[in-house]
Design an enzyme around this catalytic site. Structure first.
Site, PDB file in Angstrom:
ATOM      1  N   PRO A  13       7.657  47.792  28.609  1.00 12.05           N
ATOM      2  CA  PRO A  13       7.255  46.620  27.829  1.00 12.05           C
ATOM      3  C   PRO A  13       5.746  46.425  27.814  1.00 12.05           C
ATOM      4  O   PRO A  13       5.068  46.625  28.819  1.00 12.05           O
ATOM      5  CB  PRO A  13       7.927  45.460  28.576  1.00 12.05           C
ATOM      6  N   GLY A  14       5.241  46.047  26.658  1.00  3.30           N
ATOM      7  CA  GLY A  14       3.840  45.629  26.561  1.00  3.30           C
ATOM      8  C   GLY A  14       3.839  44.154  26.215  1.00  3.30           C
ATOM      9  O   GLY A  14       3.496  43.283  26.998  1.00  3.30           O
ATOM     10  N   ARG A  15       4.326  43.879  25.005  1.00  4.21           N
ATOM     11  CA  ARG A  15       4.323  42.521  24.465  1.00  4.21           C
ATOM     12  C   ARG A  15       5.009  41.510  25.404  1.00  4.21           C
ATOM     13  O   ARG A  15       4.482  40.427  25.629  1.00  4.21           O
ATOM     14  CB  ARG A  15       5.070  42.537  23.121  1.00  4.21           C
ATOM     15  N   TYR A  57       0.058  43.180   9.451  1.00  2.00           N
ATOM     16  CA  TYR A  57       1.528  43.181   9.310  1.00  2.00           C
ATOM     17  C   TYR A  57       2.069  41.941   8.601  1.00  2.00           C
ATOM     18  O   TYR A  57       3.276  41.832   8.412  1.00  2.00           O
ATOM     19  CB  TYR A  57       2.194  43.178  10.693  1.00  2.00           C
ATOM     20  N   CYS A  81     -15.547  40.068   5.065  1.00  5.23           N
ATOM     21  CA  CYS A  81     -15.627  40.197   3.608  1.00  5.23           C
ATOM     22  C   CYS A  81     -14.429  40.959   3.049  1.00  5.23           C
ATOM     23  O   CYS A  81     -14.577  42.048   2.474  1.00  5.23           O
ATOM     24  CB  CYS A  81     -16.930  40.891   3.235  1.00  5.23           C
TER      25      CYS A  81
END
Ligand code: LLP
Length: 406
Positions: free
Chosen positions: A270-272, A311, A336
């Protein structure tokens, strides 16, 4: 929301400046412990390998290493960071894709377990060495993620060995002299549905049976990747981690018993799940424009937090000291590009220049995906540990931008 772990956000913004990422270590520990306890309850031979790509500030990594985690690394520098921050090599897995010979050399040098993306990667690897232990990332033919860009398996995905070719990959590795094996998948990121994890584990184990039984191999580890999601919208439900751990374990145990695999190590990457809700991006309102719409501009933008632009992701936003969300605004940065927009038609309080804005769930894939676009400096990072804020990365300066120019 005006404070993070008891610390006033306005004071933090004044002390460290904006834009700034703030991480609450206590929340990281809560997330890790919750997952670990659930896994321990249902499958004791488990390891959590934190995925460095989510957030790889060295001080954060050191903290996560002290919790007992292993590491999922996807590049040579991530290997370097994992080692420097105290992860032991035996608890590091290297998973690249389209791995160059240099990448593979580094992974060998660090003597970590290598997880290959393809048979073609294996051909590159054996020019350098035949490892004792190896796994392949399998594309099980199905994948699911919060967005198309983070769905990492299925026929459109660039990752992994197609499951129909998985047997050939392992046979080749065994024939060449690899002795010990694991199997891996990573099918998508930000999933909130426990039964999805059960489905993919079952699928991977069915594939494992077709590979390992005929080859007379006992897999030593089954790595099901990351993908554990967090709610970004108020109406999303938290992932039921207890049920997820239970379902994963049941599927793994059932198939292992059926195929005579004994008790392979279960690895999650897991990261999130570990860091997303522990992190906040704090920014300042730099302009309010009443145009065809009301635009609220900030000193943070797609250069600071690219997920909305890339996303269409949503990050909940609060304004310090103002809860009455009476306006509908387009929240944007200073870059920009017209994709430099955090949210459209966002219920928002009446704000003015200098108001402080707090983005939630910004600990994962926030700073790690930030850039210098438009020559804006990357923000500073602060972690709150034992109730105290600590600067863990200074804001970039002009010198950083000029470094490397010859
Ligand atoms: N393991 C492997 C091999 C991975 O490729 C990933 C993420 C993970 C573990 C960790 O996945 P997690 O637990 O965080 O879902 N930038 C995107 C997420 C991309 C994930 C790519 N791979 C975002 O901002 O949502």
């Amino acid at each position: 929301m005006d404070n993070i772990n008891g610390l006033d956000v306005k004071h933090l913004a004044e002390e460290f400046g904006t834009p700034i990422y703030i991480y609450d270590c206590e929340q990281i520990k809560i997330n890790y412990t919750k997952l670990k306890k659930s896994l321990d309850r249902y499958y004791s031979k488990n390891s959590i390998h934190y995925s460095l790509k989510a957030n790889s500030n060295l001080r954060i990594l050191e903290y996560i290493a002290t919790l007992g985690a292993g590491a999922d690394c996807s590049s040579p520098v991530e290997l370097e960071l994992a080692q420097r921050s105290g992860f032991t090599n035996s608890k590091i897995l290297y998973t690249g894709n389209y791995e160059s010979e240099e990448d593979l050399k580094k992974a060998i040098e660090f003597s970590v377990r290598i997880n290959l993306d393809d048979i073609s990667s294996f051909k590159r690897l054996i020019k350098l060495t035949v490892p004792e232990i190896l796994s392949f990332r399998i594309n099980p033919g199905i994948g699911k993620g919060g967005f198309e860009g983070i769905t990492t398996a299925g026929s459109d995905a660039k990752f992994g060995v197609p499951y129909e070719m998985a047997y050939d990959a392992y046979k080749l590795a065994k024939d060449v002299g690899v002795k010990r094996f694991g199997i891996h998948m990573m099918t998508g990121s930000n999933n909130l549905e426990p039964y999805y994890f059960a489905e993919i584990v079952e699928k991977l184990m069915t594939i494992a049976g077709k590979i390992f039984i005929p080859l007379d191999i006992q897999p030593e580890y089954v790595d099901i990747g990351g993908g554990l999601g967090v709610p970004y919208y108020d109406d999303e439900k938290e992932l039921d981690i207890e049920l997820t751990a239970k379902l994963i374990s049941e599927a793994l145990k059932e198939k292992s018993a059926k195929f005579g695999f004994g008790e392979p190590e279960l690895i999650l990457e897991p990261g999130r799940y570990i860091i997303a809700n522990a992190g906040y991006l704090i920014a300042k309102v730099t302009g309010v424009k009443k145009s065809y719409k009301t635009f609220v501009g900030l000193d943070a933008g797609m250069n600071t937090l690219i997920r909305p632009a890339l996303y269409g992701a949503f990050h909940k936003v609060d304004v310090y000291g103002k809860t009455n969300k009476t306006n509908l605004v387009t929240l944007c940065g200073q870059i920009c590009e017209n994709s430099d927009i955090f949210a459209k038609n966002l219920p928002f309080p009446e704000v003015e220049d200098g108001d402080i804005v707090i983005f939630h769930n910004s600990g994962a894939y926030g700073y790690s995906m930030s850039s210098n676009y438009n020559n804006r400096m990357r923000p500073a990072e602060v972690m709150i540990i034992n109730g105290k804020p600590q600067l863990i990365r200074r804001r970039e300066t002009l010198d950083d931008i000029l470094t490397g120019i010859i």
